[in-house]
Scaffold this motif. Structure first.
Motif, PDB file in Angstrom:
ATOM      1  N   THR A 637     -38.922 -13.533  64.819  1.00  0.00           N
ATOM      2  CA  THR A 637     -38.766 -14.993  64.723  1.00  0.00           C
ATOM      3  C   THR A 637     -37.488 -15.350  63.977  1.00  0.00           C
ATOM      4  OG1 THR A 637     -41.166 -15.289  64.738  1.00  0.00           O
ATOM      5  CG2 THR A 637     -39.845 -17.121  63.892  1.00  0.00           C
ATOM      6  N   ALA A 638     -37.191 -14.655  62.862  1.00  0.00           N
ATOM      7  CA  ALA A 638     -35.987 -14.940  62.067  1.00  0.00           C
ATOM      8  C   ALA A 638     -34.721 -14.666  62.879  1.00  0.00           C
ATOM      9  CB  ALA A 638     -35.993 -14.114  60.785  1.00  0.00           C
ATOM     10  N   GLY A 642     -32.102 -17.621  63.974  1.00  0.00           N
ATOM     11  CA  GLY A 642     -30.970 -17.490  63.050  1.00  0.00           C
ATOM     12  C   GLY A 642     -29.868 -18.494  63.304  1.00  0.00           C
ATOM     13  N   ASP A 643     -29.434 -18.627  64.584  1.00  0.00           N
ATOM     14  CA  ASP A 643     -28.331 -19.545  64.888  1.00  0.00           C
ATOM     15  C   ASP A 643     -28.700 -20.975  64.525  1.00  0.00           C
ATOM     16  OD1 ASP A 643     -26.806 -17.450  65.812  1.00  0.00           O
ATOM     17  OD2 ASP A 643     -27.434 -17.695  67.903  1.00  0.00           O
ATOM     18  N   THR A 644     -29.915 -21.383  64.871  1.00  0.00           N
ATOM     19  CA  THR A 644     -30.354 -22.750  64.563  1.00  0.00           C
ATOM     20  C   THR A 644     -30.358 -22.995  63.063  1.00  0.00           C
ATOM     21  OG1 THR A 644     -31.731 -22.786  66.547  1.00  0.00           O
ATOM     22  CG2 THR A 644     -32.238 -24.407  64.829  1.00  0.00           C
ATOM     23  N   ILE A 645     -30.851 -22.047  62.308  1.00  0.00           N
ATOM     24  CA  ILE A 645     -30.944 -22.208  60.846  1.00  0.00           C
ATOM     25  C   ILE A 645     -29.556 -22.285  60.229  1.00  0.00           C
ATOM     26  CG2 ILE A 645     -31.647 -21.036  58.723  1.00  0.00           C
ATOM     27  CD1 ILE A 645     -34.061 -19.973  60.302  1.00  0.00           C
ATOM     28  N   VAL A 687     -32.105  -8.904  60.813  1.00  0.00           N
ATOM     29  CA  VAL A 687     -31.955 -10.314  60.455  1.00  0.00           C
ATOM     30  C   VAL A 687     -30.693 -10.478  59.610  1.00  0.00           C
ATOM     31  CG1 VAL A 687     -33.024 -12.307  59.357  1.00  0.00           C
ATOM     32  CG2 VAL A 687     -34.459 -10.589  60.473  1.00  0.00           C
ATOM     33  N   ARG A 688     -29.876 -11.495  59.929  1.00  0.00           N
ATOM     34  CA  ARG A 688     -28.627 -11.705  59.188  1.00  0.00           C
ATOM     35  C   ARG A 688     -28.910 -12.114  57.744  1.00  0.00           C
ATOM     36  NH1 ARG A 688     -25.656 -15.621  63.373  1.00  0.00           N
ATOM     37  NH2 ARG A 688     -27.827 -16.031  63.891  1.00  0.00           N
ATOM     38  N   SER A 689     -28.062 -11.623  56.850  1.00  0.00           N
ATOM     39  CA  SER A 689     -28.275 -11.894  55.423  1.00  0.00           C
ATOM     40  C   SER A 689     -28.125 -13.368  55.090  1.00  0.00           C
ATOM     41  CB  SER A 689     -27.291 -11.068  54.586  1.00  0.00           C
ATOM     42  OG  SER A 689     -25.950 -11.421  54.921  1.00  0.00           O
TER      43      SER A 689
END
Length: 723
Positions: A637-638, A642-645, A687-689
């Motif tokens: 999910t993360a 990621g791009d949206t967040i 998941v990106r930091s």
């Protein structure tokens, strides 16, 4: 047919008739039994089974076949009381005559219960005769160990008896919640406990409660293994060791300083003693040599030498005294230095401790500051966006307002200019009018002046004439009176004088006439000048009128131009307003879409965590391998969100929480390390930091009460929040 029977009966003997009659009666009886006894038995059996079912004795089997109304009961009764009640129930059925039974009593196995802590989980095993007892046991274990940590492997079995010890056994569970490897088994024969307590007090608390609740039927095979020091305690031990080492070094310095002071004092005493001996020798020498030399008188050189030696002795004594004083001063200074060094060492130790505490406080403050700054940045970004939009709207409004104000200013300026020009024309007209009036006044004044001068000339001429006549009369009278003879001569002389006087009068009259003519000429010239000035005034007035008319024409043209500009500006403003509205609509749609996407991501995280918990080893940040599938779902999910967040300048905060048991600092450290462990796991899953942050809150944000085990279990949690 009847005729045939009658004929057959007529041929039978009497004996046969009797045999056939007996057989008929027997057959009639059998027919009656076949048609009447079976329904009665079935009815009694049905009513007996219904009565037993109503009483809960489905295990009892009813038999009446071939027994008439005698009931036979068979089956396995759960207890002697149940067998007795079943027999009494069957006997009470209406129509039953005799009740017999072949009922046996069921033999039960012993109920068992086992609790075992394994890999951070509390596993429950055993058998009970009903589900309600299992539910009670599961609820008690969940309250003490947390529902997410309890694994239920208990089963329902009809072959075990009801436990009489269950409530007592469950009451001792709170005393073993701190054991990482508890193995607790209970049967009818007693209870046994294996595992490790961390303190003797915990072991004694269990023993006291077990003795009270289980009546001493238990075997305690647990051991006590103290926990190692916590990071805070290790830090305190290290700090104490550093302080002890610093004190030891300071003490060694102090002892060395005192030894040095003693050595210097000893040397000073030796020098002082030598000086004293030298002085005594000199005195003795003087005392010995003095009598011998008294007769000869001691030479001045010897006396001077003795004085010099005495001075040298005194100087050396003073030097030694000074050295001793300096040594004492140095010793005191060294002591003070040692004290200062000890104080400094202690201060540095305190500073180091304070620095560590301040570093921790600063780190927490930095985390809070970073969050606050992120929130502030986001808030400022929203404010800046809103400000930009408002500024754009205000700018457009200001442009329109400025245009309107400029147009109004220009209009007012034109009006003021026209007013000023009109005022100037009026002023000039007033000046010209005043000039004309002043000229007329001057002209009238000149005429009046001329009249007055003419009247004065005439009056003077009349006076002169009167004077001359009077003089002539007097002269004639005198001439007549004084000189009669000279009268004609004087008369002729007087005639000549009169002629001369008359000529003078005429000359003066001519001058006056010339003056009057000059005045008239001047008046006429002034009139012409006034006419010319009036013509000029009129010309100027016409010019001013033309100017005013031109100004009015220009003002009207400016008004029309301003109207056209206002209309054009209004059209531009409307177009700009429409553009701003469209931009706002687009921004609102984009913002709504972004919020919807973020909400969808949050819902996915919430759904993944719904009913699930991330498990750790007790008092540790090591993640239980059973939680890896759940964390893999969270990582998926993360990554997808990621791009949206990131595009919305947000992140997923992994927050760790604990219950209120234990020290605040320890809980905070544990929650932080667990949150960081989850973040590290998710980073390892791609998941990106920049998407993830972690923070421990300790016990400060409970979601339930900490007074119950169930509430504490809810408070021990990991949460994922998009913010």
């Amino acid at each position: 047919m009847f005729n045939n029977l009658s004929t057959l009966g007529a041929y039978m003997s009497k004996r046969r008739w009797w045999w056939w009659s007996i057989l008929g009666l027997i057959g009639l009886y059998l027919l009656m039994m076949a048609t009447r006894c079976s329904p009665i038995e079935k009815d009694i059996q049905a009513r007996t089974e219904a009565a037993l079912t109503e009483k809960g004795h489905d295990w009892a089997k009813v038999t009446l076949d071939g027994r008439g109304r005698d009931i036979m009961l068979n089956g396995v009764a759960p207890s002697e009381a149940a067998r007795t009640e079943a027999i009494e129930t069957a006997t009470a059925v209406y129509g039953a005559r005799i009740v017999e039974n072949g009922i046996s009593i069921k033999e039960y196995s012993t109920p068992v219960f086992g609790l075992n802590n394994e890999d951070g989980k509390t596993i429950l095993t055993g058998s009970f005769p009903e589900q309600g007892l299992i539910d009670t046991t599961l609820r008690a274990a969940s309250d003490n160990f947390g529902p997410e940590n309890v694994v239920n492997r208990m089963t329902v079995s009809n072959d075990v008896s009801a436990p009489t010890w269950l409530s007592s056994a469950l009451s001792v569970l709170p005393t073993i919640t701190g054991m990482d490897d508890a193995d607790f088994d209970i049967t009818n024969e007693g209870a046994t406990l294996n595992g490790t307590f961390h303190t003797e007090e915990e072991k004694q608390a269990f023993a006291a409660l077990a003795t009270d609740k289980l009546s001493g039927k238990f075997t305690d095979s647990s051991v006590v293994v103290p926990l190692g020091p916590t990071p805070e305690e290790l830090a305190e031990i290290a700090r104490a060791a550093e302080e002890a080492e610093a004190l030891k070094i300071a003490e060694e310095k102090r002892v060395a300083a005192e030894a040095e002071v003693a050595r210097m004092a000893k040397e000073a005493n030796s020098v002082a003693e030598a000086a004293k001996l030298a002085a005594a020798a000199l005195v003795a020498k003087v005392a010995v040599e003095a009598p011998a030399t008294l007769a000869e008188e001691v030479s001045l050189a010897d006396i001077e030498k003795a004085k010099a030696e005495m001075a040298e002795v005194k100087r050396l004594a003073d030097i030694e005294t000074a050295k001793a004083e300096m040594a004492e001063v140095k010793r005191l200074a060294d002591i003070e230095t040692a004290k200062a060094e000890m104080a400094e060492v202690k201060r540095l130790a305190d500073i180091k401790t304070a620095k560590a505490e301040m570093a921790e406080v600063k780190r927490l403050a930095d985390i809070e500051t970073a969050k606050a700054e992120m929130a502030e940045v986001k808030r400022l970004a929203d404010i800046e966006t809103a400000k930009a939009e408002m500024a754009e709207v205000k700018r457009l409004a200001d442009i329109e307002t400025a245009k309107a104000e400029m147009a109004e200013v220009k209009r007012l300026a034109d009006i003021e200019t026209a007013k000023a020009e009109m005022a100037e024309v009026k002023r000039l007209a007033d000046i010209e009018t005043a000039k004309a009036e002043m000229t007329e006044v001057k002209r009238l004044a000149d005429i009046e002046t001329a009249k007055a001068e003419m009247a004065e000339v005439k009056r003077l001429a009349d006076i002169e004439t009167a004077k001359a006549e009077m003089a002539e009369v007097k002269r004639l009278a005198d001439i007549e009176t004084a000189k009669a003879e000279m009268a004609e001569v004087k008369r002729l002389a007087d005639i000549e004088t009169a002629k001369a006087e008359m000529a003078e009068v005429k000359r003066l009259a001519d001058i006056e006439t010339a003056k009057a003519e000059m005045a008239e000429v001047k008046r006429l010239a002034d009139i012409e000048t006034a006419k010319a000035e009036m013509a000029e005034v009129k010309r100027l007035a016409d010019i001013e009128t033309a100017k005013a008319e031109m100004a009015e024409v220009k003002r009207l043209a400016d008004i029309e131009t301003a109207k056209a500009e206002m209309a054009e500006a209004a059209a531009l403003e409307e177009a700009e307003r429409m553009r701003v509205e469209e931009a706002k609509a687009v921004l609102a749609a984009q913002k709504a879409a972004a919020l919807a996407e973020l909400e969808s991501c949050q819902n996915q995280l919430n759904n993944a965590m719904n009913g699930n918990s991330i498990l750790f080893a007790t008092s540790s940040s090591k993640i239980n391998t059973k939680s890896y599938p759940l964390l893999d779902t969270i990582a998926l999910t993360a990554r997808e969100c990621g791009d949206t967040i990131i595009s919305n300048a947000q992140n997923i905060e992994i927050s760790g929480h604990t219950d209120s048991r234990g020290a605040d600092t320890m809980n905070l450290t544990l929650s932080e390390s667990r949150a960081k462990a989850v973040r590290d796991y998710l980073l390892g899953k791609g998941v990106r930091s920049s998407v993830l942050t972690s923070k421990g809150y300790g016990e400060v944000n409970p979601v339930a009460t900490n007074d119950t085990a169930a509430g504490r279990q809810l408070n021990r949690r990991i949460q994922f929040t998009i913010q």
